[in-house]
Write an enzyme that holds these catalytic residues in place. Structure first.
Site, short mmCIF file in Angstrom:
data_model
loop_
_atom_site.label_atom_id
_atom_site.label_comp_id
_atom_site.label_asym_id
_atom_site.label_seq_id
_atom_site.Cartn_x
_atom_site.Cartn_y
_atom_site.Cartn_z
N ASN A 9 -73.28 72.48 12.00
CA ASN A 9 -73.69 71.33 10.88
C ASN A 9 -74.77 70.67 11.53
OD1 ASN A 9 -74.41 69.90 8.70
ND2 ASN A 9 -72.18 69.01 8.67
N TRP A 10 -76.08 70.78 11.44
CA TRP A 10 -77.07 69.84 12.04
C TRP A 10 -77.16 68.70 11.42
CZ3 TRP A 10 -81.50 73.65 13.81
CH2 TRP A 10 -81.14 74.77 14.63
N GLU A 166 -61.50 69.17 7.44
CA GLU A 166 -62.13 67.74 8.21
C GLU A 166 -61.53 66.43 7.84
OE1 GLU A 166 -66.17 69.43 9.79
OE2 GLU A 166 -66.53 68.74 7.61
N GLY A 172 -67.38 62.48 13.33
CA GLY A 172 -68.58 61.76 13.96
C GLY A 172 -67.99 60.46 14.66
N GLY A 232 -70.45 69.21 14.12
CA GLY A 232 -71.73 68.19 13.60
C GLY A 232 -72.16 67.82 14.99
N GLY A 233 -71.85 66.90 15.67
CA GLY A 233 -72.40 66.09 16.81
C GLY A 233 -72.87 67.28 17.91
C1 PEP Z 1 -69.27 67.65 10.62
O1 PEP Z 1 -70.41 67.26 10.47
O2 PEP Z 1 -68.60 68.14 9.86
C2 PEP Z 1 -68.49 67.28 11.67
C3 PEP Z 1 -67.26 67.63 11.88
O3 PEP Z 1 -68.99 66.15 12.70
P1 PEP Z 1 -68.71 65.87 14.09
O4 PEP Z 1 -68.19 67.06 15.00
O5 PEP Z 1 -69.76 65.05 14.65
O6 PEP Z 1 -67.25 65.14 14.12
#
Ligand code: PEP
Length: 254
Positions: A9-10, A166, A172, A232-233
């Site tokens: 997920n950019w 999540e 994040g 995400g990151g």
């Molecule tokens: C997300 O964007 O769904 C996510 C899990 O972000 P991160 O990996 O940065 O926590």
């Protein structure tokens, strides 16, 4: 382990050059595996670019879909438009959409329907806040989020469902849920699916999301009910992302 899904997920990151370089570095560093599935979800304006520049084993997803078909909805992207671009997956109900854009379970249910109507496979995000967790409401909250979809859809609509658990406090923040905490919720989700249909429970990948990186991925993926990750990151760092994908590939070959 049968299949693992690794979803990038950019979010609202990237540009033409960054995306091109990221894709080619991921391609260079990744060991392609038939049972480890990579889905890349760039921002809307770059779906076309990524579709043209990605390798064939990478699948393409959007980060959102409108609950409407067409018309005066400035800034929105419809399911028909995504289907027109051959988008295979769409993230629905990401916590950032729920929190920042006030998307409730009813809106998410409508978005889910638009994905199904347009043959786009839904990646449904669910997860509790730290307040829910601390007050013992995690399971009720998760149940309501899933029920909004399951009770409003016939089984055929759920055949391509992917769920991403999540916990909002882990997104994040660098604060990953321990594999045991995540597994407890994943097993609970599997059980909700089982109460609906045994094939649905067996066939629905349940991904974990929240600060996944190459250090914690293996332990998470080894949990019985964790079938991959929404990232995400770390999905913006080719090295990290490929490492996570390669870990998944190795585990599916064990
Ligand atoms: C997300 O964007 O769904 C996510 C899990 O972000 P991160 O990996 O940065 O926590």
């Amino acid at each position: 382990m049968d299949n693992i899904y690794i979803v990038a997920n950019w979010k609202m990151n990237g540009d033409n050059i960054f995306n091109r370089d990221l894709l080619s570095l991921i391609e260079r560093n990744s060991i392609v595996s038939d049972s480890s599935h990579m889905i890349v979800c760039p921002p809307m304006p770059y779906l076309h670019q990524v579709n043209n520049q990605k390798s064939s084993y990478m699948m393409l997803g959007a980060q959102d879909i409108s609950q409407y078909d067409n018309g005066a909805y400035t800034g929105e992207t419809s399911g028909t438009m995504l289907a027109d671009l051959n988008i295979e997956y769409v993230i629905i109900g990401h916590s950032e959409r729920r929190e920042l854009y006030n998307e409730d379970n009813s809106v998410i249910k409508d978005k889910f329907s638009k994905a199904i109507e347009n043959n786009i496979k839904p990646i449904l995000c669910i997860g509790e806040t730290i307040e829910h967790r601390n007050s013992g409401q995690t399971f009720d909250y998760i149940h309501a989020q899933i029920d909004a979809i399951i009770s409003n859809n016939k089984l055929d609509n759920l055949k391509d469902l992917i769920i991403a658990y999540e916990p909002i406090w882990a997104i994040g923040t660098g604060q990953t849920a321990t594999p045991e905490i995540a597994e407890e919720v994943h097993a609970y989700i599997r059980n909700i699916l089982l109460n609906t249909d045994s094939n649905l429970a067996a066939n629905t990948p349940i991904l974990y999301g929240g600060s996944v990186n190459s250090e914690n991925a293996e332990k998470l993926f080894r949990m019985e009910n964790i079938n991959g990750a929404l990232i995400g990151g770390a999905s913006l760092k080719a090295d990290e992302f490929s490492k996570i994908y390669n870990i998944a590939g190795e585990l599916t070959n064990e």
